[in-house]
Design an enzyme around this catalytic site. Structure first.
Site, PDB file in Angstrom:
ATOM      1  N   CYS A  36       0.851  -1.285   0.136  1.00  0.00           N
ATOM      2  CA  CYS A  36      -0.033  -0.082  -0.020  1.00  0.00           C
ATOM      3  C   CYS A  36       0.918   1.157   0.105  1.00  0.00           C
ATOM      4  O   CYS A  36       2.096   1.252   0.159  1.00  0.00           O
ATOM      5  CB  CYS A  36      -0.660   0.053   1.357  1.00  0.00           C
ATOM      6  N   CYS A 317      32.785 -10.324  -8.778  1.00  0.00           N
ATOM      7  CA  CYS A 317      33.040  -9.652 -10.251  1.00  0.00           C
ATOM      8  C   CYS A 317      32.761  -8.226 -10.174  1.00  0.00           C
ATOM      9  O   CYS A 317      32.999  -7.550 -11.339  1.00  0.00           O
ATOM     10  CB  CYS A 317      31.997 -10.536 -11.340  1.00  0.00           C
TER      11      CYS A 317
END
EC number: 2.1.1.63
Length: 352
Positions: A36, A317
């Site tokens: 909401c 990475c």
């Protein structure tokens, strides 16, 4: 990720229906499965039943559906009829994977939909539909409920819809799962977004941000290569990485020790081993990595191997950048990559 202090602040704003917070957060209600706006007129949930998100996409990925009373995807500025039609279409069939023909059947221009969603929600319509689909398919992972319970709580009375949603991620219907040939998958919330961990009892096979593009394909490739079903659950390696991620994001851990299983080509394994040698708080360029593995002309191949890494953070990475010093790409998103590098740099400085 919303901090504890902000959660309290947001909850007070929710109780007061403070319109000043419109657009700043969304609240997911665990007891109902909806999310909401801060000013929703519905009865307010207990604090312990609330989860707060900065964006609608985060709430969707966490498996919450939009509230019909406060319509969080249509406020504060009323959206176009086109957007309303598409949001409604997704809610009627949330597990659907949208294609060009689907837009034509609704008499909707695909490029227009993309632009309007991007402007209004900060994501394209396809990203929105995928987030909704992903959230549903991941719901059983997050809760760890038995299949039948997850099926019913997801609203799939016949079971066929649930199997379809489940197979979007796992590519294997729940009824066909074999316990003696399975990997376990578990949802882990982190400061920079939810992650999925997949492991057996011995090692971690995959750790990715849930909103990573191509995640569904990654999971399918893993399932196929290991010839395993992937089911909701927890194993020792998953418990280990969950603890280590908590310490990592607190700035208290710079190296992961959870056992891992790497599945890749000899070249990829060579690149990933070299990535693990990059110290926390430091970076290397793709050119540096290519030179360090003894193949200085294989810069593009190194970049591809870097992108094929399935163990985010553990195989760092994100510490590989472009030669000019710019951040470069990242499967988890460039904003997240910059945040991770800043966290690690700060953690190393504070430990000295």
């Amino acid at each position: 990720m919303v901090t504890d202090d902000r959660k309290k602040e947001f909850y007070e704003a929710l109780l007061e229906k403070d319109s000043a917070y419109e657009g700043l957060f969304f609240v997911g209600v665990k007891s109902t499965g909806i999310f909401c706006r801060p000013t929703c007129p519905a009865r307010k949930p207990k604090f312990e039943n609330c989860e707060f998100y900065h964006t609608a996409e985060e709430a969707l990925l966490a498996s919450f559906r939009p509230c019909k009373r406060c319509t969080p995807l249509s406020h504060p500025n009323q959206v176009s009829e086109l957007v309303q039609i598409l949001v409604q279409a997704v809610e009627e069939n949330p597990e659907k994977k949208w294609r060009e023909q689907d837009f034509k059947e609704l008499a909707v221009d695909e490029s227009t939909a993309r632009r309007q969603f991007k402007k209004r929600f900060g994501m394209t319509f396809v990203q929105y539909a995928r987030a909704r689909r992903m959230g549903l398919a991941m719901k059983e992972i997050r809760s760890g409920k038995p299949v039948i319970d997850a099926q019913l709580s997801s609203g799939y009375e016949s079971g066929s819809g649930f199997r379809d949603a489940f197979s979007k991620i796992m590519r294997d219907a729940p009824a066909s799962i074999q316990e003696d040939h399975s990997l376990k998958a578990f949802w882990i919330d982190t400061r920079v977004g939810p992650m999925i961990a997949i492991a057996d009892e011995a090692a971690l096979f995959l750790l990715e941000f849930v909103d990573r593009r191509g995640l569904e394909k990654e999971v399918e490739v893993l399932r196929r290569k290991t010839r395993s079903a992937i089911i909701p659950g927890k194993t020792g390696p998953i418990e280990s990485i969950e603890r280590e991620l908590d310490l990592y994001f607190k700035g208290e851990l710079t190296e992961f020790h959870t056992p891992v299983r790497l599945i890749g080509t000899p070249f990829q394994l060579k690149v990933w081993d070299k990535l693990k040698e990059i110290p926390s708080g430091e970076t290397r360029s793709y050119t540096d990595v290519a030179r360090d593995i003894g193949q200085p002309t294989a810069v593009r191949a190194v970049a591809r191997a870097n992108g094929a890494n399935q163990l985010a953070l553990v195989i760092p990475c994100h510490r590989v950048i472009l030669s000019d010093g710019s951040t470069g790409g990242y499967g988890g998103g460039t904003v997240r990559k910059k945040w991770l590098l800043e966290l690690e740099s700060k953690s190393v400085c504070e430990s000295k």
